[in-house]
Write an enzyme that holds these catalytic residues in place. Structure first.
Site, PDB file in Angstrom:
ATOM      1  N   GLY A  72       0.830  -1.195   0.000  1.00 17.10           N
ATOM      2  CA  GLY A  72       0.000   0.000   0.000  1.00 17.10           C
ATOM      3  C   GLY A  72       0.864   1.245   0.000  1.00 17.10           C
ATOM      4  O   GLY A  72       2.093   1.171  -0.120  1.00 17.10           O
ATOM      5  N   ALA A  73       0.225   2.390   0.153  1.00 16.27           N
ATOM      6  CA  ALA A  73       0.953   3.657   0.140  1.00 16.27           C
ATOM      7  C   ALA A  73       1.868   3.794   1.353  1.00 16.27           C
ATOM      8  O   ALA A  73       2.945   4.388   1.269  1.00 16.27           O
ATOM      9  CB  ALA A  73      -0.033   4.817   0.093  1.00 16.27           C
ATOM     10  N   ALA A  93       2.531   1.018   3.780  1.00 16.96           N
ATOM     11  CA  ALA A  93       3.150  -0.189   4.329  1.00 16.96           C
ATOM     12  C   ALA A  93       3.151  -1.337   3.326  1.00 16.96           C
ATOM     13  O   ALA A  93       2.374  -1.356   2.368  1.00 16.96           O
ATOM     14  CB  ALA A  93       2.422  -0.612   5.599  1.00 16.96           C
ATOM     15  N   ILE A  94       4.038  -2.288   3.577  1.00 15.95           N
ATOM     16  CA  ILE A  94       4.122  -3.519   2.796  1.00 15.95           C
ATOM     17  C   ILE A  94       3.855  -4.673   3.755  1.00 15.95           C
ATOM     18  O   ILE A  94       4.341  -4.676   4.894  1.00 15.95           O
ATOM     19  CB  ILE A  94       5.510  -3.670   2.152  1.00 15.95           C
ATOM     20  CG1 ILE A  94       5.777  -2.471   1.237  1.00 15.95           C
ATOM     21  CG2 ILE A  94       5.608  -4.965   1.367  1.00 15.95           C
ATOM     22  CD1 ILE A  94       7.214  -2.314   0.857  1.00 15.95           C
ATOM     23  N   VAL A  95       3.073  -5.636   3.299  1.00 10.71           N
ATOM     24  CA  VAL A  95       2.685  -6.761   4.151  1.00 10.71           C
ATOM     25  C   VAL A  95       3.336  -8.039   3.636  1.00 10.71           C
ATOM     26  O   VAL A  95       3.273  -8.345   2.438  1.00 10.71           O
ATOM     27  CB  VAL A  95       1.154  -6.917   4.202  1.00 10.71           C
ATOM     28  CG1 VAL A  95       0.766  -8.106   5.075  1.00 10.71           C
ATOM     29  CG2 VAL A  95       0.505  -5.639   4.745  1.00 10.71           C
ATOM     30  N   ASP A 116     -10.266   3.230   7.177  1.00  7.34           N
ATOM     31  CA  ASP A 116     -10.123   2.728   5.801  1.00  7.34           C
ATOM     32  C   ASP A 116     -10.948   1.454   5.655  1.00  7.34           C
ATOM     33  O   ASP A 116     -10.439   0.395   5.303  1.00  7.34           O
ATOM     34  CB  ASP A 116      -8.649   2.463   5.481  1.00  7.34           C
ATOM     35  CG  ASP A 116      -8.421   2.129   4.015  1.00  7.34           C
ATOM     36  OD1 ASP A 116      -9.277   2.485   3.180  1.00  7.34           O
ATOM     37  OD2 ASP A 116      -7.389   1.497   3.703  1.00  7.34           O
TER      38      ASP A 116
END
EC number: 3.6.-.-
Length: 261
Positions: free
Chosen positions: A25-26, A28-30, A161
């Site tokens: 995402g803008a 964070a990375i999962v 969100d």
């Protein structure tokens, strides 16, 4: 996302921690991992965990970036820890937090849906049932979704969100239990405006991906939501009236913006 970037993240965690990216995402990375941050890895264990990572932003001054990353990582972790203790509210369990490097370690929830329909978030679940959209299973699941949002709002928390991708379904026999995930924009708030916006964001998400059935889907969600408030007696009924009124106002503002382009 390049392999070089993944290797860099892996170097923060040490090579012993296996990681596989699943979304970006803008903010964070999962990743998924089979490594627990504290416990030894069991042989033949298929247990998975989530690692959420907020990478540095090059456009920000390093000191400001580090302070923001620390604040946002801590805020999300503290929020999740509080939400996890609310009876009936389903969110992932917080396992570990490294605010200085922007890492959160979480319980992994969900599974792959049958028939190649993807991961078990609400959006994919509704697509999977597109041929039988008004089944008892769909109606029951959406009312449960509404109850989860109702519990969140009744306890004066907001998601920030609330899309159908941020609601994960966990199998419970033949049924599914909704869990709310990704509280990166979550907050403590008793403002009816924030709650109205949460409801509107989800309504629009359902409308954009399941337009044919959105009216019924959103009605079922609201049935579950309202149920939570009505269970609180006169006080709940009063607060429900305030929230639904503001929800209508937010919806009206959204329609005006759409008309004006």
């Amino acid at each position: 996302m390049t392999q070089e970037f993944i290797d860099k993240v892996s170097s923060y965690l040490t090579p012993d921690v296996d990681i596989a990216p699943i979304s970006q995402g803008a903010e964070a990375i999962v990743f998924t991992t089979t490594t627990h941050p504290y416990l030894p890895r069991a042989k033949d264990s298929h247990q998975k965990y989530i690692i959420k990572y907020r990478p540095p932003k090059r456009y920000r001054h390093p000191q400001i970036d580090q302070a923001l990353t620390k604040h946002r990582t801590l805020n999300e972790s503290r929020l999740l820890a509080k939400l996890y203790l609310i009876p009936g509210l389903c969110v992932p369990q917080l396992i570990a937090c490294d605010p200085y490097n922007g890492f959160i370690w979480l319980e992994f929830l969900g599974e792959d849906l049958p028939g190649g329909h993807g991961f078990s978030n609400l959006k994919n679940f509704l697509w999977m049932h597109d041929q039988d959209p008004y089944s008892d299973l769909v109606a029951t699941t959406l009312r449960k979704v509404g109850r989860q949002i109702g519990l969140l709002h009744w306890n004066d928390y907001c998601h920030g969100d609330l899309t159908s991708s941020n609601i994960v379904l966990v199998r419970d026999g033949a049924r599914w239990t909704p869990h709310l995930i990704d509280f990166g924009l979550g907050s403590v708030s008793n403002l009816v405006e924030d709650k109205g916006v949460d409801l509107y964001v989800l309504e629009r998400a359902i409308l954009s991906t399941h337009s044919k059935h959105a009216e019924k889907y959103n009605a079922w969600i609201m049935e579950g939501f309202e149920e939570v408030y009505r269970e609180q007696g006169a006080k709940g009924a009063k607060k429900l009236k305030e929230v639904t009124k503001r929800f209508e106002e937010v919806r009206l503002r959204g329609r005006k913006r759409s008309m004006l382009g």
